[in-house]
Design an enzyme around this catalytic site. Structure first.
Site, PDB file in Angstrom:
ATOM      1  N   SER A  55      31.068  81.266  25.997  1.00  0.00           N
ATOM      2  CA  SER A  55      29.671  81.348  26.431  1.00  0.00           C
ATOM      3  C   SER A  55      29.127  79.932  26.637  1.00  0.00           C
ATOM      4  O   SER A  55      29.678  79.184  27.441  1.00  0.00           O
ATOM      5  CB  SER A  55      28.846  82.135  25.401  1.00  0.00           C
ATOM      6  N   THR A  56      28.096  79.552  25.904  1.00  0.00           N
ATOM      7  CA  THR A  56      27.454  78.252  26.102  1.00  0.00           C
ATOM      8  C   THR A  56      28.462  77.107  25.993  1.00  0.00           C
ATOM      9  O   THR A  56      29.143  76.969  24.987  1.00  0.00           O
ATOM     10  CB  THR A  56      26.342  78.035  25.062  1.00  0.00           C
TER      11      THR A  56
ATOM     12  N   HIS B  64      30.232  84.253  29.727  1.00  0.00           N
ATOM     13  CA  HIS B  64      28.874  84.733  29.988  1.00  0.00           C
ATOM     14  C   HIS B  64      28.255  83.920  31.121  1.00  0.00           C
ATOM     15  O   HIS B  64      28.005  82.723  30.982  1.00  0.00           O
ATOM     16  CB  HIS B  64      28.011  84.608  28.728  1.00  0.00           C
TER      17      HIS B  64
ATOM     18  N   MET C 102      27.107  80.616  21.662  1.00  0.00           N
ATOM     19  CA  MET C 102      26.176  81.041  20.624  1.00  0.00           C
ATOM     20  C   MET C 102      26.271  82.552  20.423  1.00  0.00           C
ATOM     21  O   MET C 102      26.567  83.296  21.344  1.00  0.00           O
ATOM     22  CB  MET C 102      24.744  80.668  21.022  1.00  0.00           C
TER      23      MET C 102
ATOM     24  N   ASP D  46      29.262  87.609  19.937  1.00  0.00           N
ATOM     25  CA  ASP D  46      30.045  88.428  20.865  1.00  0.00           C
ATOM     26  C   ASP D  46      31.518  88.048  20.749  1.00  0.00           C
ATOM     27  O   ASP D  46      31.873  86.868  20.854  1.00  0.00           O
ATOM     28  CB  ASP D  46      29.552  88.218  22.300  1.00  0.00           C
TER      29      ASP D  46
END
Length: 366
Positions: free
Chosen positions: A185-186, A211, A305, A308
């Site tokens: 993600s991030t 993501h 973050m 998930d």
């Protein structure tokens, strides 16, 4: 008391500025300290007070967002989230923004659409809070989120049960090929680039959930394909998972799952609800790997973050998979790997630079 995350909004649209401000300030941990209509106004306001995070429009008068981003990163690095409308052309520009140092990308909220804002608002706040925690060299700030934080009308957090049932627990027959499932993600766009660039052309077949908004995943896959020895493409329903090929789960309203037919694997890309507040969800991909591949799979959880992937990775390990997590020192945000470790689903914790090596070692042992 936990300090609030100080945000700045830079956008030439008054309605977007107003909507973004309302969305962000629904979270008691976020305070919008300034808004600006263009980069020049933003530069003056940054000199008065440096924010913890900036949302930055791509197209603005006088100076475009990418040019301002590059200047900001070279002079005064601050975590930046690019804000864009949903266009194919815009997705190419946002790839440049991520290369220039942007932490993440969000879509502009649809003004006046209450249903969209309820779902999109939750995601926007999540991304902005993650960006504020990003490690930006000496500037990196890791602000804890207040446990008293309560969002207005948060989106219900579903698990992978909403999409597919848990693994059966039956032993999975060995195949001649292993498959790697990755979640990020991030900070993941650049981390994935570095990891994939280190892989040889005969690397095991791979499916990745990063993501990212709809349409941007296609541009991301195209960019990676131009840089890597492995073939990279955005996943489509029914695509086979082959050695030397990487499939990027498309952003939008669908989940990407691993399925097995005989000794071969393919992906299923189909609609479903948000899982762990994401779609596509890492938890859904990992659960599908536990169900369809078992010990023939390897799981990789990278910077990001939230949690998930944590439950799905534990299911993969229980089904016999070998799993690695990116370490804290090289993660932009040590959230998803930390949660996966806490859930007991990680076999080994390694630096970003070591992930490609671990994948090839796993293939050699297979």
């Amino acid at each position: 008391m936990t300090k609030k995350i100080r945000a700045m909004i830079i956008d030439d649209s008054a309605s977007v500025r107003q909507t973004l401000r309302a969305v962000l300030e629904q979270d008691p941990d976020i305070e919008v300290i300034a808004v600006a209509t263009d980069p020049f106004m933003a530069a003056r306001k940054i000199m008065e007070e440096v924010p913890d995070v900036i949302t930055l429009d791509v197209e603005m008068p006088q100076m475009d967002g990418i040019t301002f981003l590059r200047k900001l990163m070279s002079q005064h690095p601050v975590p930046v989230v690019m804000c864009s409308s949903l266009t194919e052309a815009g997705s190419e520009t946002l790839m440049q923004a991520l290369e220039a140092g942007a932490v993440d990308v969000i879509l502009k909220p649809k003004i006046g659409a209450a249903d969209h804002l309820a779902e999109a608002g939750d995601h926007i706040r999540h991304v902005v809070k993650a960006a504020a925690r990003a490690r930006m060299g000496n500037l990196g700030r890791n602000r804890p989120v207040s446990p008293q934080s309560r969002l207005m009308n948060p989106v219900e957090k579903l698990t992978a049960d909403a999409v597919l049932p848990p693994p059966s627990g039956r032993a999975m027959a060995k195949t001649t090929e292993m498959v790697v499932c990755v979640g990020a993600s991030t900070g993941g766009t650049e981390a994935l680039r570095e990891m994939l660039e280190a892989l040889p052309a005969n690397a095991p077949g791979m499916v990745i959930v990063q993501h990212m908004p709809e349409k941007f995943t296609a541009a991301f896959a195209k960019r990676l394909n131009s840089l890597c020895e492995v073939e990279v493409k955005e996943a489509a329903d029914g695509d086979p998972v082959l050695r030397g090929h990487v499939l990027i789960a498309p952003g939008g309203d669908k989940h990407t799952m691993l399925e097995r037919q005989g000794a071969r694997y393919h992906v299923s890309v189909r609609p479903g609800p948000l899982v762990s507040r994401h779609r596509p969800s890492v938890d859904v991909l990992f659960r599908s790997a536990a169900r369809s591949a078992g010990s023939n799979a390897m799981g990789v959880i990278m910077t990001g973050m939230g949690d998930d992937g944590a439950r799905g990775m534990a299911e993969m390990l229980k089904a016999g998979a070998f799993n690695v997590a990116q370490d804290e020192a090289t993660s932009v945000v040590f959230g998803m790997p930390k949660e996966a470790i806490a859930h007991g689903g990680v076999s080994k914790v390694v630096s970003l630079e070591q992930i490609a090596r671990e994948i090839m070692l796993a293939q050699a042992r297979f």
